[in-house]
Design an enzyme around this catalytic site. Structure first.
Site: not given
Ligand code: V0D
Length: 247
Positions: A28-32, A45, A75-76, A203
């Protein structure tokens, strides 16, 4: 450097103790993080993915057997379309750069959640990522995508009803039997759950599985969650375990 010595010392200390088998993290906290730096949310992100890369490497090196990362919850979807679209480009980007190293390091990628409802290009990327690593027998890396724990529990109940109808199972369902119907079937429950960014909530994440987990909350935003922060969380985990042992 002084920081380097502290890191090495903590590492030695931790490796002498019990390493959690299964670590789960609510990232959590990428946006902030981005907002505080005056950057657009997607920069948060993007940096969050860097933290994922580093954390996977660190956990693997420390000998953690299962790492479960909560990346995108049911929820996202309520976020702005542009942000959701950006998030949906991340799994493909992640595998494009990380798959060779994951394969080299014997990591097995799995997905938990309602992945069938994700955009087709995301499904394709995650299917390829899990296919190409399915024979690896090192660390299991679970990505929770479009995951909700109550949904998971209801899904399990409905799978049980289906099995009852088809196979006429008479046996009573106990905790172990129930666990086999969850996405995490066959995996140990998390020993430690970390949530970054100062929120003190679960959550809808792994509700059944964290019944006995140690919970660790940190103010640190996910994009800045470093090896040192990971070691500090594990150190706290080990201290709590030692304390319980003495009573
Ligand atoms: C954004 C922080 C890796 C949380 C990490 C689609 C939110 C970076 C993946 C990832 C996200 C997911 C599945 C996979 C391989 C990589 C990822 C999302 C968001 C949502 F098989 N980072 N990441 N997926 N963030």
């Amino acid at each position: 450097m002084k920081e380097d010595i502290k890191l090495k010392e903590l590492e030695q200390k931790i490796l002498a103790g019990v390493i959690p088998q299964h670590l789960a993290i609510i990232m959590d906290g990428n946006g902030r993080w981005a907002a505080e730096k005056g950057l657009p949310r997607h920069e948060g992100h993007r940096q969050g993915v860097e933290s994922v890369r580093a954390t996977v490497r660190n956990c693997n090196e420390l000998g953690i057997s299962v790492l479960t990362l909560f990346a995108f919850s049911t929820e996202n979807w309520q976020r702005p379309i542009s942000e959701v679209n950006y998030l949906m480009s991340l799994p493909e980007k992640y595998f494009d750069s990380e798959l060779p190293e994951l394969i080299r390091n014997n990591v097995q990628v799995r997905l938990i959640g309602e992945t069938g409802k994700l955009p087709r290009k995301v499904q394709k990327a995650v299917r390829e990522g899990s296919e190409k690593t399915k024979d690896n027998d090192g660390m299991v890396l679970n990505f929770a995508l479009n995951y909700g724990s109550r949904d998971e529990i209801l899904r399990a109940v409905n799978l049980i009803i289906k099995d009852l109808k088809e196979k006429n199972i008479k046996k009573k369902i106990d905790e172990n039997a129930f666990s086999d119907y969850l996405y995490t079937a066959g995996l140990p429950d998390p020993d430690l759950l970390i949530r970054t960014s100062g929120e003190l909530r679960i959550s809808n994440f792994l509700l059944w599985q964290i019944a006995y987990s140690e919970l660790y909350f940190t103010e640190v935003y996910w994009p800045e969650f470093s090896r040192m922060h990971l070691l500090e969380a594990i150190d706290t985990f080990q201290q709590r375990k030692r304390r319980y042992g003495k009573i």
